[in-house]
Design a protein around this motif. Structure first.
Motif, PDB file in Angstrom:
ATOM      1  N   TYR A  31       0.859  -1.181   0.000  1.00 49.68           N
ATOM      2  CA  TYR A  31       0.000   0.000   0.000  1.00 49.68           C
ATOM      3  C   TYR A  31       0.894   1.229   0.000  1.00 49.68           C
ATOM      4  O   TYR A  31       2.056   1.156   0.382  1.00 49.68           O
ATOM      5  CB  TYR A  31      -0.941   0.028   1.217  1.00 49.68           C
ATOM      6  CG  TYR A  31      -0.210   0.150   2.534  1.00 49.68           C
ATOM      7  CD1 TYR A  31       0.226  -0.980   3.204  1.00 49.68           C
ATOM      8  CD2 TYR A  31       0.054   1.396   3.086  1.00 49.68           C
ATOM      9  CE1 TYR A  31       0.913  -0.877   4.401  1.00 49.68           C
ATOM     10  CE2 TYR A  31       0.732   1.505   4.288  1.00 49.68           C
ATOM     11  CZ  TYR A  31       1.155   0.371   4.943  1.00 49.68           C
ATOM     12  OH  TYR A  31       1.840   0.472   6.120  1.00 49.68           O
ATOM     13  N   ILE A  32       0.345   2.343  -0.429  1.00 51.08           N
ATOM     14  CA  ILE A  32       1.096   3.592  -0.429  1.00 51.08           C
ATOM     15  C   ILE A  32       0.094   4.746  -0.331  1.00 51.08           C
ATOM     16  O   ILE A  32      -1.002   4.685  -0.883  1.00 51.08           O
ATOM     17  CB  ILE A  32       1.983   3.722  -1.689  1.00 51.08           C
ATOM     18  CG1 ILE A  32       2.949   4.889  -1.556  1.00 51.08           C
ATOM     19  CG2 ILE A  32       1.159   3.787  -2.946  1.00 51.08           C
ATOM     20  CD1 ILE A  32       4.086   4.870  -2.549  1.00 51.08           C
ATOM     21  N   THR A  33       0.456   5.752   0.397  1.00 49.83           N
ATOM     22  CA  THR A  33      -0.403   6.920   0.550  1.00 49.83           C
ATOM     23  C   THR A  33      -0.038   7.966  -0.504  1.00 49.83           C
ATOM     24  O   THR A  33       1.025   7.895  -1.121  1.00 49.83           O
ATOM     25  CB  THR A  33      -0.229   7.540   1.951  1.00 49.83           C
ATOM     26  OG1 THR A  33       1.120   7.986   2.085  1.00 49.83           O
ATOM     27  CG2 THR A  33      -0.556   6.534   3.052  1.00 49.83           C
ATOM     28  N   SER A  34      -0.902   8.927  -0.687  1.00 47.34           N
ATOM     29  CA  SER A  34      -0.602   9.996  -1.647  1.00 47.34           C
ATOM     30  C   SER A  34       0.637  10.780  -1.203  1.00 47.34           C
ATOM     31  O   SER A  34       1.452  11.185  -2.027  1.00 47.34           O
ATOM     32  CB  SER A  34      -1.798  10.916  -1.846  1.00 47.34           C
ATOM     33  OG  SER A  34      -2.195  11.496  -0.624  1.00 47.34           O
ATOM     34  N   SER A  35       0.796  10.967   0.104  1.00 45.43           N
ATOM     35  CA  SER A  35       1.999  11.667   0.575  1.00 45.43           C
ATOM     36  C   SER A  35       3.234  10.800   0.355  1.00 45.43           C
ATOM     37  O   SER A  35       4.321  11.315   0.098  1.00 45.43           O
ATOM     38  CB  SER A  35       1.867  12.044   2.057  1.00 45.43           C
ATOM     39  OG  SER A  35       1.741  10.894   2.872  1.00 45.43           O
ATOM     40  N   GLY A  36       3.079   9.474   0.418  1.00 49.63           N
ATOM     41  CA  GLY A  36       4.190   8.570   0.129  1.00 49.63           C
ATOM     42  C   GLY A  36       4.612   8.648  -1.329  1.00 49.63           C
ATOM     43  O   GLY A  36       5.803   8.623  -1.641  1.00 49.63           O
TER      44      GLY A  36
ATOM     45  N   HIS B 250       4.210  11.256  -3.217  1.00 48.97           N
ATOM     46  CA  HIS B 250       4.852  12.577  -3.325  1.00 48.97           C
ATOM     47  C   HIS B 250       6.310  12.493  -2.878  1.00 48.97           C
ATOM     48  O   HIS B 250       7.213  12.977  -3.567  1.00 48.97           O
ATOM     49  CB  HIS B 250       4.085  13.596  -2.483  1.00 48.97           C
ATOM     50  CG  HIS B 250       4.662  14.967  -2.539  1.00 48.97           C
ATOM     51  ND1 HIS B 250       5.537  15.442  -1.583  1.00 48.97           N
ATOM     52  CD2 HIS B 250       4.510  15.960  -3.442  1.00 48.97           C
ATOM     53  CE1 HIS B 250       5.898  16.672  -1.898  1.00 48.97           C
ATOM     54  NE2 HIS B 250       5.291  17.013  -3.014  1.00 48.97           N
TER      55      HIS B 250
END
Length: 57
Positions: free
Chosen positions: A37-42, A44
């Motif tokens: 999984y990855i976040t939008s901030s990740g 970025h």
């Protein structure tokens, strides 16, 4: 040349550290990554790190 790296938890370094290390390879032609999984901030942070490394060449 193919370079493979991974992060096993707990780890003293981050996934971004591993990606940065691979991206600094002089003969980098492509970079494939896989994440559970990855976040939008990740994303970025990843793009900033890779852009900074590639901008050094």
């Amino acid at each position: 040349m193919k370079t493979v790296d991974f992060i096993a938890q707990p780890a003293h370094r981050t996934t971004l550290d591993a990606i940065e290390s691979i991206a600094k390879t002089a003969d980098l032609a492509s970079l494939d990554t896989v994440a559970a999984y990855i976040t939008s901030s990740g994303v970025h942070d990843l793009l900033q790190k890779v852009d900074a490394v590639l901008g050094e060449n």
